[in-house]
Design an enzyme around this catalytic site. Sequence first.
Site, PDB file in Angstrom:
ATOM      1  N   SER A 245      -6.967   0.815  -4.124  1.00 32.73           N
ATOM      2  CA  SER A 245      -6.666   0.812  -2.695  1.00 32.73           C
ATOM      3  C   SER A 245      -6.319  -0.589  -2.229  1.00 32.73           C
ATOM      4  CB  SER A 245      -7.868   1.327  -1.893  1.00 32.73           C
ATOM      5  OG  SER A 245      -8.917   0.378  -1.957  1.00 32.73           O
ATOM      6  N   LYS A 246      -5.705  -0.645  -1.055  1.00 25.64           N
ATOM      7  CA  LYS A 246      -5.242  -1.899  -0.454  1.00 25.64           C
ATOM      8  C   LYS A 246      -6.396  -2.887  -0.258  1.00 25.64           C
ATOM      9  CE  LYS A 246      -1.688  -3.921   1.750  1.00 25.64           C
ATOM     10  NZ  LYS A 246      -0.585  -4.432   0.977  1.00 25.64           N
TER      11      LYS A 246
END
Length: 475
Positions: A245-246
């Site tokens: 994920s970011k």
Amino acid sequence: MEKVRTRFAPSPTGYLHIGGLRTALFSYLWARKNKGEFTIRIEDTDRERYIEGADKQLLDTLAKFAIISDTEVKHQSNRLKLYQKDCDKLIEHNQAYRCFCSPERLDKVREEQQKNKQVPKYDRYCLNLSQKEIDDKINNGQKFVVRFKIPDNQIVVAEDTVYGKISVKTQDLDDFVILKSNKFPTYHLANVVDDHDMRITHVVRGEEWIPSFPKHVLIYQALGYAMPIFVHLPLLLNPDKSKLSKRQGDVAVEDYLNKGYLIEALINYVALLGWSPGNDKEFFLLKELTKEFSLEKINKAGAVFDVNKLNWFNAEYIRKIISQNDERFLQLINETEQYLGKNAHKAKKVLRLFGSRIDNLSQLAQDSKFLFELADYKKELLIFKKSDLIKTKEALNLALGTLGKLHHSEWDQKSINDSINNLIARRQLSPGDIFWPLRVACSGLERSPSPAELLEFLGKEEALARVKKAIKKLQ
């Protein structure tokens, strides 16, 4: 034997995710290996998350990796009649029904079920409405969705190439929505209808779709469509094994391209996320991947996206390209120019100087800054740890005199090194007495390329000016 047809079906809701690149790559490789057809389809039915221009951005990014659709790129938003037709067919055969329930009612039902520790799912309130009730509601302009009617007391068996047999009891499934109130289909209906219409033989997609897989099997069966072969790819994970994920770093392919990661390195590394050739080979160009790739060698285990490993691949490719000095090296020079701004004309020399020391091209801007603008540094840095002020001043003055005698045409690493080494031998100096202060004089840094490399890059005039500046500092 039927022609192999694969597809990549991104949603235009943002940039291309690393996981999306892997899905596209695997789909593309399987089509190419089997001399089949690869299609790109834009799944733009989620109008709330749709971003204007994102479809073009996705296609442009894929094209950089030479992943291009063999057929015309189709947008689902232009195919609504097709979905409506199959939706009507399901309603007609009592395999789907209109649901007029408001969001407030659905929330209330869900809350009640949770309170009673039941699995939250639709209570089929609208399943048995009479035709008159349905017509009256439609005539009154009441909005509705269409739900798929899950068959009672069945076991749905879904077969996947990677995960094998997946069995689910129908009582554990919800009457899910297949057509929204805005007449746009949900993913469940649209992807089945499209894959059938486009005669897709292999569906390669992420593991996150496994919970929906039995629903899709039921739609295929209800519509009487032959099912393609399904290949669900393992999740991409952060090094701590959480879902990629970011929050833990870049996940968009464009982020890596903008930082100066090479197409070759990204393709090579992404191909090895969840797939293995079954031998020790690590370096693959796209053509070699096409030859080696097979669905059977996709792993079930989640694949860790480790940026350090990507850095290693990228650094290796940069070194390899520089050493080959061919047409690809000329392209690399062009790619480097964007990071050097007003110094872009020196891209070739900067690449040769730092190419073996970087992980990505964007590092060149910072690493080479001192070559174009010498930062101030403390005079103490000029003195080698085993030397002293007097020896350092003497060594720099001797170097200045020796180097000054070199003609511009002789100003190269070999001549510079030979001159300094001869000086060391004649004056019985240690290499540290002279090479260390020369390095610092040219770079202002403790760590940098070798003095001869720096002197050559700077050119005689600038190099000697920096040596003079260092001598002045020591006065």
